[in-house]
Design an enzyme around this catalytic site. Structure first.
Site: not given
Ligand code: SAM
Length: 295
Positions: A19, A42, A100, A149, A169
């Protein structure tokens, strides 16, 4: 598949690294008037309550943002990031942590656009509700997709403004995430060669993780930056994340200088044992095209 919940980890050392770099990158974008897009493949839930049972179960934030909270000597890149988190905690007590999407929205101007992907059925509901509380401008700027994503980002590139950033991410709980991340990065570079692509990944003892990072460094791009932060020695059972990395393609040129001060500070302040440390590499034009011989 969907066992990962970012609420357990919000504000930990990995979030701090990711971040702080996100905020710096978008602050840099704001130096020019031209609007830009941010695509977060993500997204997570957007905003986290650090007093919830989930956050308290692990208390990971205490060894992340918690260790920077009262610091008076933060390097500028970290001071800018912590100031953004303070905006969510106006009485000075660390109770809420923005993910994020929310940090991006805070830095972005009304003419900039945010595109979010989130697949977890509960996280996406929370994300939608959280966005409803963000006000009209944020709602107009933002589109949330309940889709994959890795796949969805392709259709959005290049953004109409030809300026922007993609943040990739994943949680990497699924080992295929490493391969899918690499494929997605290559697609992003092909479709949006001038864009900034930022990838977060965990430092784990997995072949897939080290191979992915090596592949990134061999991509034919104009410039890249690779930063890793280790906070403690890795354990055999792999319990608890001991470090993470950020790889950026086409980073802002100011980021390397900012991290030269920030990374040693982070290694010192977030380090938990003698294995704490960092790496920082920056390459400009890593594959120069050979000049043609004149006849
Ligand atoms: N980017 C966020 C942040 O920095 O605040 C944190 C994201 S967290 C590490 C990963 C997220 O991706 C989770 O909420 C999960 O449910 C989601 N996720 C998992 N597979 C995914 C996909 N194929 N496409 C989109 N989201 C996905």
């Amino acid at each position: 598949m969907f066992s990962y919940r970012h609420a357990f980890h919000a504000g930990n050392h990995a979030d701090v690294l990711k971040h702080a770099i996100l905020v710096h990158t978008l602050d840099y974008f704001n130096k020019k008037d031209a609007p830009y897009w941010v695509v977060d493949t993500h997204a997570g839930a957007g905003l986290y309550n650090l007093e919830s049972d989930w956050a308290n179960k692990t208390s990971e934030f205490e060894d992340g943002i918690g260790r920077l909270w009262d610091a008076k000597d933060l390097p500028p890149l970290l001071a800018d990031y912590v100031a953004r988190i303070r905006d969510y905690n106006t009485n000075g007590r660390l109770k809420r942590y923005p993910g994020s999407p929310w940090l991006a929205l805070d830095v972005m101007r009304p003419s900039d656009r945010l595109r979010l992907f989130e697949m977890h059925p509960t996280e996406i509901d929370t994300l939608v509700v959280n966005l409803e509380h963000q006000g009209r401008t944020a709602q107009r700027q933002t589109t949330i997709y309940g889709d994959d994503g890795f796949e969805g980002v392709k259709a959005l590139l290049p953004p109409p403004t030809r300026r922007g950033m993609v943040l990739i991410d994943p949680s990497y709980e699924d080992k295929h995430d490493y391969r899918r991340t690499l494929i997605t990065v290559k697609e992003c570079v092909k479709r949006f060669a001038t864009g900034t692509i930022a990838i977060w990944y965990p430092l784990v003892q997995r072949r897939e993780a080290s191979e992915m990072a090596r592949h990134f460094e061999n991509l034919k791009v104009k410039s890249w930056l690779h930063a890793t932060l280790t906070v403690k020695k890795s354990t055999i059972d792999g319990y608890g994340l001991h470090g993470s990395g950020m790889f950026l393609i086409n980073p802002p040129w100011t980021l390397h200088e900012g991290l030269k001060q920030a990374m040693p500070y982070l290694a010192r302040e977030l380090g938990q044992d003698e294995r704490a440390g960092f790496t920082l590499q920056y390459r400009e034009n890593p594959f120069p095209v050979p000049k043609k011989q004149s006849d």
